[in-house]
Motif scaffolding. Structure first.
Motif, PDB file in Angstrom:
ATOM      1  N   ALA A   1      -2.810  20.900  -3.645  1.00 43.47           N
ATOM      2  CA  ALA A   1      -4.294  20.662  -3.998  1.00 43.47           C
ATOM      3  C   ALA A   1      -5.082  21.845  -3.032  1.00 43.47           C
ATOM      4  O   ALA A   1      -6.181  21.807  -3.818  1.00 43.47           O
ATOM      5  N   GLY A   2      -4.493  22.578  -2.243  1.00 42.13           N
ATOM      6  CA  GLY A   2      -5.142  23.446  -1.750  1.00 42.13           C
ATOM      7  C   GLY A   2      -6.003  22.965  -0.394  1.00 42.13           C
ATOM      8  O   GLY A   2      -6.904  23.722   0.032  1.00 42.13           O
ATOM      9  N   PHE A   3      -5.849  21.940   0.058  1.00 45.18           N
ATOM     10  CA  PHE A   3      -6.912  21.321   1.117  1.00 45.18           C
ATOM     11  C   PHE A   3      -6.046  21.790   2.439  1.00 45.18           C
ATOM     12  O   PHE A   3      -4.928  21.870   2.381  1.00 45.18           O
ATOM     13  N   ALA A   4      -6.964  21.979   3.524  1.00 39.99           N
ATOM     14  CA  ALA A   4      -6.272  22.046   4.840  1.00 39.99           C
ATOM     15  C   ALA A   4      -5.539  20.558   5.255  1.00 39.99           C
ATOM     16  O   ALA A   4      -6.104  19.546   5.437  1.00 39.99           O
ATOM     17  N   TYR A   5      -4.213  20.701   5.434  1.00 40.73           N
ATOM     18  CA  TYR A   5      -3.443  19.392   5.775  1.00 40.73           C
ATOM     19  C   TYR A   5      -2.456  19.804   6.808  1.00 40.73           C
ATOM     20  O   TYR A   5      -1.598  20.647   6.452  1.00 40.73           O
TER      21      TYR A   5
ATOM     22  N   THR B   1       3.062  18.723   1.300  1.00 37.70           N
ATOM     23  CA  THR B   1       3.273  19.233  -0.172  1.00 37.70           C
ATOM     24  C   THR B   1       2.190  18.967  -1.036  1.00 37.70           C
ATOM     25  O   THR B   1       1.520  19.695  -1.844  1.00 37.70           O
ATOM     26  N   LEU B   2       1.723  17.546  -1.182  1.00 45.75           N
ATOM     27  CA  LEU B   2       0.746  17.261  -2.236  1.00 45.75           C
ATOM     28  C   LEU B   2      -0.795  17.923  -1.843  1.00 45.75           C
ATOM     29  O   LEU B   2      -1.323  18.390  -2.566  1.00 45.75           O
ATOM     30  N   LEU B   3      -1.291  17.625  -0.595  1.00 42.22           N
ATOM     31  CA  LEU B   3      -2.363  17.972  -0.267  1.00 42.22           C
ATOM     32  C   LEU B   3      -2.724  19.414   0.065  1.00 42.22           C
ATOM     33  O   LEU B   3      -3.689  19.980  -0.225  1.00 42.22           O
ATOM     34  N   ALA B   4      -1.726  20.257   0.939  1.00 44.04           N
ATOM     35  CA  ALA B   4      -1.850  21.364   1.141  1.00 44.04           C
ATOM     36  C   ALA B   4      -1.306  22.307   0.098  1.00 44.04           C
ATOM     37  O   ALA B   4      -1.808  23.209  -0.447  1.00 44.04           O
ATOM     38  N   GLY B   5      -0.289  22.299  -0.257  1.00 45.48           N
ATOM     39  CA  GLY B   5       0.598  23.082  -1.178  1.00 45.48           C
ATOM     40  C   GLY B   5       0.034  23.061  -2.579  1.00 45.48           C
ATOM     41  O   GLY B   5      -0.114  23.835  -3.084  1.00 45.48           O
TER      42      GLY B   5
ATOM     43  N   MET C   1       0.875  -1.071  -0.075  1.00 44.85           N
ATOM     44  CA  MET C   1      -0.025   0.009   0.071  1.00 44.85           C
ATOM     45  C   MET C   1       0.796   1.104  -0.173  1.00 44.85           C
ATOM     46  O   MET C   1       1.840   1.235   0.798  1.00 44.85           O
ATOM     47  N   PRO C   2       0.677   2.087  -0.874  1.00 47.24           N
ATOM     48  CA  PRO C   2       1.304   3.331  -0.973  1.00 47.24           C
ATOM     49  C   PRO C   2       1.402   4.211   0.326  1.00 47.24           C
ATOM     50  O   PRO C   2       0.222   4.397   0.777  1.00 47.24           O
ATOM     51  N   LEU C   3       2.354   4.705   0.767  1.00 45.34           N
ATOM     52  CA  LEU C   3       2.324   5.635   1.783  1.00 45.34           C
ATOM     53  C   LEU C   3       2.961   6.960   1.769  1.00 45.34           C
ATOM     54  O   LEU C   3       3.850   6.811   0.805  1.00 45.34           O
ATOM     55  N   TYR C   4       2.530   8.096   2.146  1.00 37.02           N
ATOM     56  CA  TYR C   4       3.291   9.432   2.084  1.00 37.02           C
ATOM     57  C   TYR C   4       3.787   9.724   3.433  1.00 37.02           C
ATOM     58  O   TYR C   4       3.325   9.598   4.445  1.00 37.02           O
ATOM     59  N   SER C   5       4.715  10.555   3.405  1.00 37.00           N
ATOM     60  CA  SER C   5       5.382  10.963   4.594  1.00 37.00           C
ATOM     61  C   SER C   5       4.471  11.999   4.799  1.00 37.00           C
ATOM     62  O   SER C   5       3.881  12.596   4.152  1.00 37.00           O
ATOM     63  N   THR C   6       4.795  12.608   5.956  1.00 40.57           N
ATOM     64  CA  THR C   6       4.054  13.819   6.341  1.00 40.57           C
ATOM     65  C   THR C   6       4.548  15.063   5.464  1.00 40.57           C
ATOM     66  O   THR C   6       3.799  15.779   5.245  1.00 40.57           O
TER      67      THR C   6
ATOM     68  N   PRO D   1      -1.959  17.439  -8.353  1.00 41.92           N
ATOM     69  CA  PRO D   1      -2.971  18.183  -8.080  1.00 41.92           C
ATOM     70  C   PRO D   1      -2.999  19.520  -9.272  1.00 41.92           C
ATOM     71  O   PRO D   1      -1.804  20.187  -8.842  1.00 41.92           O
ATOM     72  N   MET D   2      -3.959  19.812  -9.962  1.00 41.56           N
ATOM     73  CA  MET D   2      -4.225  20.999 -10.655  1.00 41.56           C
ATOM     74  C   MET D   2      -5.285  21.726 -10.366  1.00 41.56           C
ATOM     75  O   MET D   2      -6.297  21.547 -11.109  1.00 41.56           O
TER      76      MET D   2
END
Length: 127
Positions: free
Chosen positions: A17-21, A11-15, A1-6, A56-57
């Motif tokens: 995609a613009g979500f709160a993370y 970077t991906l979700l907040a930076g 299962m793929p995992l992301y470091s914090t 994300p775009m």
């Protein structure tokens, strides 16, 4: 299962995609090809973010022919995911974690979104 470091998730979700993370709720990442639309039921508060690759775009307003869709800050719970493919000739890619119904367009499958977690699927190819 793929995992992301914090750091990578931030970077991906907040930076990008613009979500709160980190934030409230969880996240869902779906990799698709040849799919017209993806819907969650019940619908989350925030609109999905699309990407033509694994980036994300937020400027994209529709799902590209091949790419990724992210749902962010989704309340924890069980959701129905419905992919409406452009073709009934769909196959589930290797490493898929959802039980897609590849020959039945519009059929829902269930996914659990957990608080402070990212649920990542394999690919659904409907080309």
């Amino acid at each position: 299962m793929p995992l992301y470091s914090t750091a990578d998730a931030t970077t991906l979700l907040a930076g990008e995609a613009g979500f709160a993370y980190p934030g409230s709720g969880g996240f869902l990442e779906l990799n698709v090809s040849g799919v017209d639309s993806i819907a969650l039921s019940p619908a989350p508060d925030k609109a999905p973010v699309y990407g033509e690759t694994d980036t994300p775009m937020p400027s994209l307003t529709t799902l590209p022919a091949q790419g990724t869709v992210w749902f962010g800050n989704v309340a924890p719970g069980t959701y129905d995911v419905v992919a409406t493919p452009a073709s009934t000739n769909c196959v589930v890619g290797s490493g898929a974690y959802l039980g897609w119904q590849p020959t039945t367009p519009g059929t829902a499958t269930r996914v659990v979104v957990e608080d402070n977690s990212i649920t990542i699927t394999g690919g659904l190819d409907c080309n």
